[in-house]
Write a protein that holds these residues in place. Structure first.
Motif, short mmCIF file in Angstrom:
data_model
loop_
_atom_site.label_atom_id
_atom_site.label_comp_id
_atom_site.label_asym_id
_atom_site.label_seq_id
_atom_site.Cartn_x
_atom_site.Cartn_y
_atom_site.Cartn_z
N ILE A 48 -2.98 0.33 -3.92
CA ILE A 48 -2.93 -0.95 -3.23
C ILE A 48 -2.69 -2.05 -4.26
O ILE A 48 -3.40 -2.15 -5.27
CB ILE A 48 -4.24 -1.24 -2.47
CG1 ILE A 48 -4.38 -0.27 -1.29
CG2 ILE A 48 -4.27 -2.67 -1.96
CD1 ILE A 48 -5.64 -0.47 -0.48
N THR A 49 -1.69 -2.87 -4.01
CA THR A 49 -1.40 -4.02 -4.86
C THR A 49 -1.53 -5.28 -4.02
O THR A 49 -0.90 -5.41 -2.96
CB THR A 49 0.02 -3.94 -5.45
OG1 THR A 49 0.17 -2.71 -6.16
CG2 THR A 49 0.26 -5.10 -6.41
N LEU A 50 -2.37 -6.19 -4.48
CA LEU A 50 -2.62 -7.46 -3.78
C LEU A 50 -1.97 -8.57 -4.57
O LEU A 50 -2.24 -8.73 -5.76
CB LEU A 50 -4.12 -7.71 -3.64
CG LEU A 50 -4.94 -6.57 -3.02
CD1 LEU A 50 -6.43 -6.92 -3.03
CD2 LEU A 50 -4.48 -6.27 -1.61
N TYR A 51 -1.14 -9.37 -3.89
CA TYR A 51 -0.41 -10.43 -4.57
C TYR A 51 -1.01 -11.81 -4.35
O TYR A 51 -0.37 -12.82 -4.63
CB TYR A 51 1.05 -10.42 -4.11
CG TYR A 51 1.77 -9.15 -4.48
CD1 TYR A 51 2.19 -8.92 -5.78
CD2 TYR A 51 2.00 -8.15 -3.53
CE1 TYR A 51 2.84 -7.75 -6.14
CE2 TYR A 51 2.65 -6.97 -3.88
CZ TYR A 51 3.06 -6.77 -5.18
OH TYR A 51 3.70 -5.61 -5.52
N ASP A 52 -2.21 -11.85 -3.82
CA ASP A 52 -2.95 -13.12 -3.67
C ASP A 52 -4.27 -12.94 -4.38
O ASP A 52 -5.19 -12.30 -3.88
CB ASP A 52 -3.16 -13.43 -2.19
CG ASP A 52 -3.86 -14.76 -1.98
OD1 ASP A 52 -4.25 -15.38 -2.97
OD2 ASP A 52 -4.01 -15.17 -0.80
N THR A 53 -4.39 -13.47 -5.58
CA THR A 53 -5.58 -13.26 -6.40
C THR A 53 -6.68 -14.27 -6.16
O THR A 53 -7.75 -14.19 -6.76
CB THR A 53 -5.21 -13.28 -7.90
OG1 THR A 53 -4.64 -14.56 -8.22
CG2 THR A 53 -4.21 -12.18 -8.23
N GLN A 54 -6.42 -15.26 -5.31
CA GLN A 54 -7.44 -16.27 -5.00
C GLN A 54 -7.72 -16.37 -3.50
O GLN A 54 -8.44 -17.27 -3.09
CB GLN A 54 -7.00 -17.64 -5.54
CG GLN A 54 -6.82 -17.67 -7.06
CD GLN A 54 -8.07 -17.36 -7.82
OE1 GLN A 54 -9.18 -17.70 -7.38
NE2 GLN A 54 -7.94 -16.71 -8.96
N LEU A 55 -7.15 -15.47 -2.73
CA LEU A 55 -7.28 -15.50 -1.28
C LEU A 55 -6.97 -16.90 -0.76
O LEU A 55 -7.79 -17.52 -0.08
CB LEU A 55 -8.68 -15.05 -0.84
CG LEU A 55 -8.87 -13.53 -0.80
CD1 LEU A 55 -10.30 -13.18 -0.43
CD2 LEU A 55 -7.92 -12.88 0.16
N CYS A 56 -5.76 -17.39 -1.11
CA CYS A 56 -5.38 -18.77 -0.79
C CYS A 56 -5.39 -19.02 0.70
O CYS A 56 -5.71 -20.12 1.16
CB CYS A 56 -3.98 -19.05 -1.34
SG CYS A 56 -3.86 -18.85 -3.12
N ASP A 57 -5.04 -18.05 1.53
CA ASP A 57 -4.95 -18.24 2.96
C ASP A 57 -6.23 -17.91 3.69
O ASP A 57 -6.31 -17.99 4.90
CB ASP A 57 -3.82 -17.38 3.55
CG ASP A 57 -2.48 -17.83 3.02
OD1 ASP A 57 -1.60 -16.98 2.93
OD2 ASP A 57 -2.34 -19.01 2.68
N TRP A 105 0.85 -1.18 0.00
CA TRP A 105 0.00 0.00 0.00
C TRP A 105 0.89 1.24 0.00
O TRP A 105 1.58 1.51 0.98
CB TRP A 105 -0.93 -0.01 1.22
CG TRP A 105 -1.97 1.10 1.18
CD1 TRP A 105 -2.22 1.96 0.16
CD2 TRP A 105 -2.90 1.43 2.22
NE1 TRP A 105 -3.25 2.81 0.47
CE2 TRP A 105 -3.70 2.51 1.74
CE3 TRP A 105 -3.15 0.91 3.49
CZ2 TRP A 105 -4.70 3.09 2.50
CZ3 TRP A 105 -4.16 1.50 4.24
CH2 TRP A 105 -4.93 2.56 3.76
N LEU A 106 0.87 1.94 -1.10
CA LEU A 106 1.61 3.18 -1.25
C LEU A 106 0.63 4.34 -1.23
O LEU A 106 -0.36 4.34 -1.99
CB LEU A 106 2.41 3.19 -2.56
CG LEU A 106 3.40 2.04 -2.76
CD1 LEU A 106 4.04 2.13 -4.15
CD2 LEU A 106 4.47 2.06 -1.68
N LYS A 107 0.86 5.32 -0.42
CA LYS A 107 -0.04 6.46 -0.35
C LYS A 107 0.74 7.70 0.07
O LYS A 107 1.78 7.62 0.74
CB LYS A 107 -1.18 6.20 0.63
CG LYS A 107 -0.76 5.87 2.04
CD LYS A 107 -1.99 5.56 2.89
CE LYS A 107 -1.62 5.26 4.35
NZ LYS A 107 -0.85 4.01 4.47
N GLY A 108 0.26 8.86 -0.36
CA GLY A 108 0.93 10.09 -0.01
C GLY A 108 0.38 11.25 -0.80
O GLY A 108 -0.59 11.13 -1.56
N THR A 109 1.03 12.40 -0.65
CA THR A 109 0.58 13.64 -1.30
C THR A 109 1.68 14.20 -2.17
O THR A 109 2.83 14.33 -1.72
CB THR A 109 0.16 14.68 -0.25
OG1 THR A 109 -0.87 14.14 0.58
CG2 THR A 109 -0.37 15.94 -0.93
#
Length: 359
Positions: free
Chosen positions: A348-357, A333-337
Motif C-alpha cells: 500500500i502506498t499513500l500519497y497524502d502524508t498529512q491527511l489533507c482532506d 494498493w498492489l496485492k497478489g500471489t
C-alpha cells in the motif's frame, strides 16, 4: 455580523459604487452645479439597484425557487416598465431644465415614428433594467446553488466520518478476538509468555483507546503499535517461522496516517503466512518520506481451506473501504500471489502524508 456576511455586504457595496461612479464623476459642469439635475443623473444606478434587489431579495426566493415563474415574469415586466418609463420622464425633465437655462435645446422627437423606431427606442430604454434583473436572478440562484452544494458536501463529510467510525468500531473487536485467541493458546504451554503477551496487549489497547478516536495519528506511533502486535505474535510462533519487521522513517519526517489502516494486513499475513509444519516467513516494512507512506508485506502463502471461517475476510474488506474513505484517489494498493515462490505480497502506498482532506 459574521465575516462571511460582512464580505458579502462589502462586495455588493463596492460593485454598486463602481456602477454609480460614472453618473457621479463624468457629468457636465453645469449639471454638477444644479442639485435637481445631479440627482436625476443618479436615478439610473439607483433604479438599476432597485431592480437588482427586488429580484435578489424577493422575486427569486419567493417565486423562482417555488417554481411560480409566471408570477416572477409578470412582476419583473411591471417593475422594469415602470422604472424605465419613470426614468425616461425624468430625463425629459432634465433636458427641459437644460433648455430653460440655456444649456441646450431638448432632443427633437418624431411625431410619427415608425414601428421599428418605437421598438428600438423601447428596447434601448428597458434593456439596462432587464439586464439588472437578470444579474440579480443569476447571482441569487448561484448563491443558492453554492449553499446547497456546501450543505451536500457537509452531509457527505458527516456520512464519511460516521462510516469511518463504524469501521473503527468493527476493527477493534475483530482484532481483539484474534489476539485473545492467540493468548488463550499460549496459556496452555507457557504461562510466562502469556503474561508478557497480556502486558503487550494492554499497551496496544491503550493506543487503541486514546489514538483510535483520531482521524490521523503519527506514523511512528502506528509503527510502534504494529511492532507490539508483531512481538505478541512471535511469542507463540515456532523457530521455523522467520519474522522481519522493519521501520524506515527518518527522524526529521513527521507524517500522519489513518489509525489501524495496516493492522488487518498484518493480521492477514500471520493468518495465511505461518505453517506449524513447514518453514514459513512474514516480512513487514513500513517506510515514509515527506511525499508518501509505504507499507509492504510479504509472507509465505498457506491459504486457509474452505471450512475455515475465521475472520470471513472482513479485515481486507475493511482495509479497502477505509482506503477509499480516508485517501480518495491518493493511494495505490498492489496485492497478489507469486505462484512460483509461493509468496503472497501486499503493498500500500499513500500519497497524502498529512491527511489533507480528512476533516
Amino acid at each position: 455580523m459574521s465575516k462571511k456576511t460582512f464580505n458579502t455586504v462589502l462586495f455588493h457595496v463596492v460593485c454598486w459604487l463602481l456602477v454609480a461612479l460614472p453618473a457621479v464623476v463624468f457629468v457636465p459642469e453645469h449639471i454638477r452645479q444644479t442639485t435637481a439635475m445631479y440627482f436625476i443623473r443618479l436615478c439610473l444606478p439607483l433604479f438599476l439597484c432597485a431592480v437588482f434587489y427586488i429580484n435578489y431579495l424577493w422575486l427569486v426566493p419567493g417565486y423562482v425557487v417555488t417554481r411560480r415563474i409566471n408570477v416572477y415574469i409578470c412582476i419583473n415586466v411591471v417593475v422594469v416598465a415602470s422604472l424605465a418609463f419613470g426614468f425616461d420622464r425624468l430625463m425629459d425633465i432634465m433636458h427641459n431644465m437644460e433648455a430653460v437655462a440655456g444649456w441646450g435645446a431638448p432632443p427633437p422627437r418624431n411625431h410619427a415614428p415608425g414601428a421599428m423606431m418605437l421598438l428600438y427606442d423601447f428596447l434601448r430604454k428597458v434593456f439596462p433594467f432587464f439586464l439588472s434583473a437578470a444579474l440579480g436572478t443569476s447571482l441569487r440562484l448561484a448563491q443558492r446553488w453554492h449553499e446547497a452544494e456546501a450543505a451536500r458536501r457537509e452531509m457527505e463529510i458527516q456520512k464519511t466520518e460516521a462510516e469511518l467510525n463504524n469501521l473503527r468500531n468493527q476493527i477493534n473487536p475483530h482484532f481483539l478476538l484474534n489476539t485473545l485467541n492467540n493468548i488463550y493458546a499460549l496459556i496452555s504451554f507457557d504461562t510466562d509468555k502469556a503474561q508478557k503477551a497480556v502486558l503487550s496487549l494492554s499497551e496496544m489497547l491503550r493506543q487503541m483507546l486514546y489514538e483510535g478516536k483520531n482521524n490521523a495519528v503519527s506514523l511512528k506511533n502506528e509503527a510502534a503499535f504494529i511492532g507490539n502486535y508483531v512481538e505478541l505474535m512471535k511469542l507463540r510462533l515456532s523457530r521455523s517461522v522467520k519474522v522481519d519487521f522493519n521501520v524506515r522513517i527518518p527522524d526529521d519526517v513527521n507524517v500522519v496516517v489513518a489509525p489501524f489502516i495496516f493492522i488487518s494486513l498484518v493480521e492477514n499475513a500471520f493468518k495465511h503466512g505461518v505453517s506449524t509444519t513447514r518453514p514459513s516467513f512474514v516480512s513487514i516494512t513500513i517506510e515514509a518520506d515527506s511525499e508518501k507512506i509505504t507499507c509492504y508485506i510479504e509472507n509465505s502463502n498457506f491459504p486457509k481451506n474452505s471450512s475455515d471461517k475465521s475472520g470471513h475476510g472482513i479485515g481486507l474488506e475493511q482495509v479497502a473501504r477505509r482506503l477509499e474513505l480516508a485517501y480518495p484517489g491518493k493511494f495505490e494498493w498492489l496485492k497478489g500471489t507469486d505462484e512460483k515462490n509461493n509468496v503472497y505480497y501486499s503493498k500500500i502506498t499513500l500519497y497524502d502524508t498529512q491527511l489533507c482532506d480528512n476533516r
